[in-house]
Enzyme design. Structure first.
Site, PDB file in Angstrom:
ATOM      1  N   ASP A 108     -75.781 -14.144-128.168  1.00 56.81           N
ATOM      2  CA  ASP A 108     -76.647 -14.680-127.115  1.00 56.81           C
ATOM      3  C   ASP A 108     -78.116 -14.576-127.512  1.00 56.81           C
ATOM      4  OD1 ASP A 108     -76.721 -11.890-126.937  1.00 56.81           O
ATOM      5  OD2 ASP A 108     -75.636 -11.810-125.044  1.00 56.81           O
ATOM      6  N   ASP A 119     -72.390  -4.564-115.094  1.00 56.56           N
ATOM      7  CA  ASP A 119     -71.753  -5.487-114.139  1.00 56.56           C
ATOM      8  C   ASP A 119     -70.527  -6.174-114.740  1.00 56.56           C
ATOM      9  OD1 ASP A 119     -72.892  -7.267-115.933  1.00 56.56           O
ATOM     10  OD2 ASP A 119     -74.154  -8.292-114.455  1.00 56.56           O
ATOM     11  N   HIS A 171     -70.415  -7.805-117.644  1.00 57.46           N
ATOM     12  CA  HIS A 171     -70.644  -8.983-118.492  1.00 57.46           C
ATOM     13  C   HIS A 171     -70.327  -8.684-119.953  1.00 57.46           C
ATOM     14  CE1 HIS A 171     -75.195  -7.865-119.043  1.00 57.46           C
ATOM     15  NE2 HIS A 171     -74.533  -7.463-120.100  1.00 57.46           N
ATOM     16  N   GLU A 203     -72.513 -13.455-116.862  1.00 55.38           N
ATOM     17  CA  GLU A 203     -72.628 -12.645-115.661  1.00 55.38           C
ATOM     18  C   GLU A 203     -71.448 -12.901-114.724  1.00 55.38           C
ATOM     19  OE1 GLU A 203     -74.572 -10.336-115.971  1.00 55.38           O
ATOM     20  OE2 GLU A 203     -76.705 -10.830-116.082  1.00 55.38           O
TER      21      GLU A 203
HETATM   22  P1  PGA Z   1     -76.068  -2.044-123.922  1.00 58.81           P
HETATM   23  O1  PGA Z   1     -75.778  -3.461-123.278  1.00 58.81           O
HETATM   24  O2  PGA Z   1     -75.236  -1.993-125.179  1.00 58.81           O
HETATM   25  O3  PGA Z   1     -77.529  -2.031-124.208  1.00 58.81           O
HETATM   26  O4  PGA Z   1     -75.630  -1.020-122.929  1.00 58.81           O
HETATM   27  C1  PGA Z   1     -74.490  -3.975-123.286  1.00 58.81           C
HETATM   28  C2  PGA Z   1     -74.496  -5.359-122.684  1.00 58.81           C
HETATM   29  O5  PGA Z   1     -75.313  -5.625-121.794  1.00 58.81           O
HETATM   30  O6  PGA Z   1     -73.678  -6.191-123.092  1.00 58.81           O
END
Ligand code: PGA
Length: 259
Positions: free
Chosen positions: A66, A135, A137, A142
């Site tokens: 992404d 959440d 994702h 999302e």
């Molecule tokens: P993080 O984020 O590895 O910084 O906890 C994970 C994500 O949002 O996919």
């Protein structure tokens, strides 16, 4: 899904690196890379193996999951820059072998189509690293993302913007929009490695692994994939109902099976 609960984040990093190393050593490979904090230990481990163990990425290609919309490629928080700083500049990918989405594309829909076509032209992703958001994702899909979505523009939830504010000078600087591989795009990778570290991810991991397949928890889409390895530390595993069974199965894993 194979759920592997390991004592520490360092164990998760080593096990994820083992899977990636096996793939990359097997021949020309396409590796799917994630940004965020979770895979950093895995990248450190792979860099170390490159430096001291002869692990080479010269025959590999990489695709990012992404990118933020509105950040130029050379912005320090663009995922192009982040992955170079955290991983790819420290190993030996060939020039042009690390691919990402253009967050400044004048036509984001066309950019998304181009990206999916470039993954396909490379033969698809052999092994994809995934973190998980609080959440649920994966990528930046999302809640309520279509379970069969392709790469496209998405609006971040406020929760994700708050979670990611630590990388920016002020929370307001976190972009509203992103381009992300869709859940359908991600699901075309042949092997998915979902990493979860820390207590803050325990609810999301439990919903993804043991909850219903439902768009409210995008990572639950992985239950429909034939080859998913979930690597979690004790804290991220703390809300799983069937922890003992996962441990029991892992303790009895046939040595020939691999990940
Ligand atoms: P993080 O984020 O590895 O910084 O906890 C994970 C994500 O949002 O996919």
């Amino acid at each position: 899904m194979e759920i592997i609960i390991l004592p520490t984040p360092a164990d998760v990093a080593r096990t994820a690196a083992d899977a990636i190393e096996d793939q990359v050593r097997s021949g020309p490979s396409v590796v799917g890379l994630a940004t965020g904090s979770t895979p950093l230990g895995t990248y450190q481990e792979l860099i170390e193996r490159h430096r001291t163990g002869g692990l080479s990425f010269a025959q590999a290609q990489a695709f990012l999951l992404d990118e933020y919309v509105g950040l130029p490629t050379d912005h320090p928080q663009s995922y192009h820059s982040v992955i170079r700083a955290e991983f790819t500049d420290s190993v030996d990918f060939a020039a042009g072998a690390v691919h990402g989405l253009d967050g400044m594309a004048a036509n984001p829909a066309a950019e998304a189509l181009r990206y999916d076509a470039s993954i396909e032209a490379a033969g698809g992703v052999d092994i994809q690293i995934l973190g998980i958001g609080t959440d649920g994702h994966i990528g930046f899909n999302e809640p309520m993302s279509s379970l069969v979505s392709r790469t496209r523009i998405k609006t971040l939830t406020q929760q994700t913007r708050v979670d990611n504010a630590r990388f920016f000078e002020t929370p307001e600087q976190v972009p509203d929009h992103v381009l992300t591989q869709g859940l359908g795009t991600i699901s075309q990778a042949r092997h998915l490695l979902l990493l979860g570290l820390g207590e803050a991810k325990a609810d999301a991991v439990a919903a993804a692994v043991e909850g219903p397949v439902a768009a409210i928890c995008p990572a639950s889409a992985l239950q429909l994939h034939p080859h998913v390895t979930v690597l979690v530390d004790e804290a991220a595993a703390s809300k799983l109902l069937h922890k003992e069974y996962y441990q029991y199965a892992f303790d009895r894993k046939p040595a020939w099976q691999g990940l």
